[in-house]
Design a protein around this motif. Structure first.
Motif, PDB file in Angstrom:
ATOM      1  N   ILE A   8     100.026   5.165  11.597  1.00  0.00           N
ATOM      2  CA  ILE A   8      98.599   6.255  11.817  1.00  0.00           C
ATOM      3  C   ILE A   8      98.748   6.624  13.019  1.00  0.00           C
ATOM      4  O   ILE A   8      98.832   5.905  14.497  1.00  0.00           O
ATOM      5  CB  ILE A   8      97.391   5.493  11.527  1.00  0.00           C
ATOM      6  CG1 ILE A   8      97.524   5.030   9.962  1.00  0.00           C
ATOM      7  CG2 ILE A   8      96.431   6.499  11.861  1.00  0.00           C
ATOM      8  CD1 ILE A   8      96.095   4.291   9.729  1.00  0.00           C
ATOM      9  N   GLY A   9      98.660   7.979  13.459  1.00  0.00           N
ATOM     10  CA  GLY A   9      98.782   8.396  14.659  1.00  0.00           C
ATOM     11  C   GLY A   9      99.457   9.892  14.390  1.00  0.00           C
ATOM     12  O   GLY A   9      99.379  10.536  13.641  1.00  0.00           O
ATOM     13  N   SER A  10     100.319  10.139  15.651  1.00  0.00           N
ATOM     14  CA  SER A  10     100.978  11.494  15.739  1.00  0.00           C
ATOM     15  C   SER A  10     102.381  11.054  16.264  1.00  0.00           C
ATOM     16  O   SER A  10     102.812  10.030  16.276  1.00  0.00           O
ATOM     17  CB  SER A  10     100.393  12.445  16.808  1.00  0.00           C
ATOM     18  OG  SER A  10     100.665  11.673  18.131  1.00  0.00           O
ATOM     19  N   ASP A  11     103.037  12.239  16.397  1.00  0.00           N
ATOM     20  CA  ASP A  11     104.629  12.159  16.678  1.00  0.00           C
ATOM     21  C   ASP A  11     104.576  11.534  18.242  1.00  0.00           C
ATOM     22  O   ASP A  11     105.572  10.616  18.443  1.00  0.00           O
ATOM     23  CB  ASP A  11     105.057  13.355  16.713  1.00  0.00           C
ATOM     24  CG  ASP A  11     105.365  13.879  15.189  1.00  0.00           C
ATOM     25  OD1 ASP A  11     105.690  13.139  14.088  1.00  0.00           O
ATOM     26  OD2 ASP A  11     105.452  15.230  15.004  1.00  0.00           O
ATOM     27  N   ALA A  12     103.611  11.768  18.945  1.00  0.00           N
ATOM     28  CA  ALA A  12     103.755  11.048  20.434  1.00  0.00           C
ATOM     29  C   ALA A  12     103.324   9.631  20.292  1.00  0.00           C
ATOM     30  O   ALA A  12     103.775   8.786  21.187  1.00  0.00           O
ATOM     31  CB  ALA A  12     102.794  11.909  21.097  1.00  0.00           C
ATOM     32  N   LYS A  13     102.308   9.256  19.495  1.00  0.00           N
ATOM     33  CA  LYS A  13     102.001   7.783  19.486  1.00  0.00           C
ATOM     34  C   LYS A  13     101.486   7.579  18.098  1.00  0.00           C
ATOM     35  O   LYS A  13     100.697   8.149  17.522  1.00  0.00           O
ATOM     36  CB  LYS A  13     100.707   7.697  20.385  1.00  0.00           C
ATOM     37  CG  LYS A  13     100.330   6.274  20.537  1.00  0.00           C
ATOM     38  CD  LYS A  13      99.174   5.885  21.879  1.00  0.00           C
ATOM     39  CE  LYS A  13      98.530   4.654  21.662  1.00  0.00           C
ATOM     40  NZ  LYS A  13      99.302   3.454  21.732  1.00  0.00           N
ATOM     41  N   LYS A  14     102.112   6.412  17.638  1.00  0.00           N
ATOM     42  CA  LYS A  14     101.876   5.980  16.329  1.00  0.00           C
ATOM     43  C   LYS A  14     101.560   4.094  16.481  1.00  0.00           C
ATOM     44  O   LYS A  14     101.880   3.602  17.625  1.00  0.00           O
ATOM     45  CB  LYS A  14     103.165   6.159  15.372  1.00  0.00           C
ATOM     46  CG  LYS A  14     103.309   7.452  14.984  1.00  0.00           C
ATOM     47  CD  LYS A  14     104.281   7.254  13.922  1.00  0.00           C
ATOM     48  CE  LYS A  14     104.787   9.005  13.667  1.00  0.00           C
ATOM     49  NZ  LYS A  14     106.009   9.052  13.121  1.00  0.00           N
ATOM     50  N   ASP A  15     100.536   3.760  15.587  1.00  0.00           N
ATOM     51  CA  ASP A  15     100.210   2.351  15.606  1.00  0.00           C
ATOM     52  C   ASP A  15     100.242   2.043  14.071  1.00  0.00           C
ATOM     53  O   ASP A  15      99.622   2.833  13.230  1.00  0.00           O
ATOM     54  CB  ASP A  15      98.564   2.434  16.067  1.00  0.00           C
ATOM     55  CG  ASP A  15      98.236   1.121  16.482  1.00  0.00           C
ATOM     56  OD1 ASP A  15      99.290   0.161  16.424  1.00  0.00           O
ATOM     57  OD2 ASP A  15      97.116   0.791  16.796  1.00  0.00           O
ATOM     58  N   TYR A  16     100.785   0.977  13.960  1.00  0.00           N
ATOM     59  CA  TYR A  16     100.842   0.298  12.486  1.00  0.00           C
ATOM     60  C   TYR A  16      99.583  -0.356  12.472  1.00  0.00           C
ATOM     61  O   TYR A  16      99.006  -1.508  13.244  1.00  0.00           O
ATOM     62  CB  TYR A  16     101.967  -0.680  12.395  1.00  0.00           C
ATOM     63  CG  TYR A  16     102.012  -1.230  10.838  1.00  0.00           C
ATOM     64  CD1 TYR A  16     102.531  -0.413   9.958  1.00  0.00           C
ATOM     65  CD2 TYR A  16     101.466  -2.426  10.506  1.00  0.00           C
ATOM     66  CE1 TYR A  16     102.539  -0.899   8.780  1.00  0.00           C
ATOM     67  CE2 TYR A  16     101.676  -2.945   9.390  1.00  0.00           C
ATOM     68  CZ  TYR A  16     102.065  -2.166   8.366  1.00  0.00           C
ATOM     69  OH  TYR A  16     102.273  -2.644   7.147  1.00  0.00           O
ATOM     70  N   THR A  17      98.541   0.025  11.742  1.00  0.00           N
ATOM     71  CA  THR A  17      97.331  -0.367  11.657  1.00  0.00           C
ATOM     72  C   THR A  17      96.542  -0.305  10.108  1.00  0.00           C
ATOM     73  O   THR A  17      97.284   0.191   9.314  1.00  0.00           O
ATOM     74  CB  THR A  17      96.632   0.123  12.552  1.00  0.00           C
ATOM     75  OG1 THR A  17      95.116  -0.492  12.813  1.00  0.00           O
ATOM     76  CG2 THR A  17      96.043   1.519  12.369  1.00  0.00           C
ATOM     77  N   VAL A  18      95.266  -0.879  10.198  1.00  0.00           N
ATOM     78  CA  VAL A  18      94.548  -0.550   8.627  1.00  0.00           C
ATOM     79  C   VAL A  18      93.306  -0.049   9.365  1.00  0.00           C
ATOM     80  O   VAL A  18      92.738  -0.071  10.286  1.00  0.00           O
ATOM     81  CB  VAL A  18      94.190  -2.012   8.210  1.00  0.00           C
ATOM     82  CG1 VAL A  18      95.576  -2.725   7.847  1.00  0.00           C
ATOM     83  CG2 VAL A  18      93.661  -3.038   9.152  1.00  0.00           C
TER      84      VAL A  18
END
Length: 182
Positions: A66-76
């Protein structure tokens, strides 16, 4: 996942975990056992013990990057995650270490020691959710659970004077937070 001064863990993603609610409960209990040992060392060294609160909920949530091309985070994310966070915050109200929701209790396969606390309407929910304290499997916990359930049933049967005496006895004999709350 670290969130400020908290840690969030989730089970059953990215790989399936057959008994994910049980795994979460075992993890929480293990954390408390390790913390109790650490606190013994702290007390021996004249330091204050550390207290933590753990909230567990079982629900379908959205998981992934979840996030954007600049910063993503694998989360719930989702209502179930929010509920777990709210439940964790309530551990202070009852002076307990681990609270689990009725949804987690319904998902358990193995035998655990837990006791009903009360139905709570948390922020963001229209209906009350029944909370339970997950307890270490010790003789003391099993005795406390039995006596507490007797007092809670007395309370639910509207014998308030007798219930007050029973809860007071549990506070005096076990220094029990939920009984103090009641």
């Amino acid at each position: 996942k670290y969130i400020g001064d908290a840690v969030m863990a989730f089970y059953n993603a990215p790989v399936d975990v057959e008994k994910h609610a049980d795994a979460a409960c075992y993890s929480a209990l293990s954390m408390i056992e390790k913390l109790n040992k650490l606190n013994e060392v702290f007390l021996d060294e004249g330091l204050h013990p550390i207290r933590i609160g753990i909230g567990l909920n079982t629900a379908e949530v959205i998981v992934g990057n979840i996030g954007s091309d600049a910063k993503k985070d694998y989360t719930v994310i989702g209502d179930g995650v929010n509920l777990a966070s709210r439940v964790e915050g309530l551990t202070k109200n009852y002076a307990v270490e681990i609270l689990i929701t009725e949804f987690t209790v319904a998902s358990l396969v193995d035998e655990f020691v837990y006791r009903e606390i009360e139905p709570v309407k948390v922020k963001g929910k229209d209906e009350a959710v029944v909370l339970f304290e997950l307890m270490l499997n010790t003789q003391k916990s099993r005795e406390l659970k039995k006596l507490y359930e007797e007092a809670l049933n007395t309370y639910k049967n509207n014998d308030l004077d007798k219930a007050k005496l029973m809860f007071t006895s549990l506070v005096n004999d076990y220094d029990d937070g939920p009984s103090e709350y009641m």
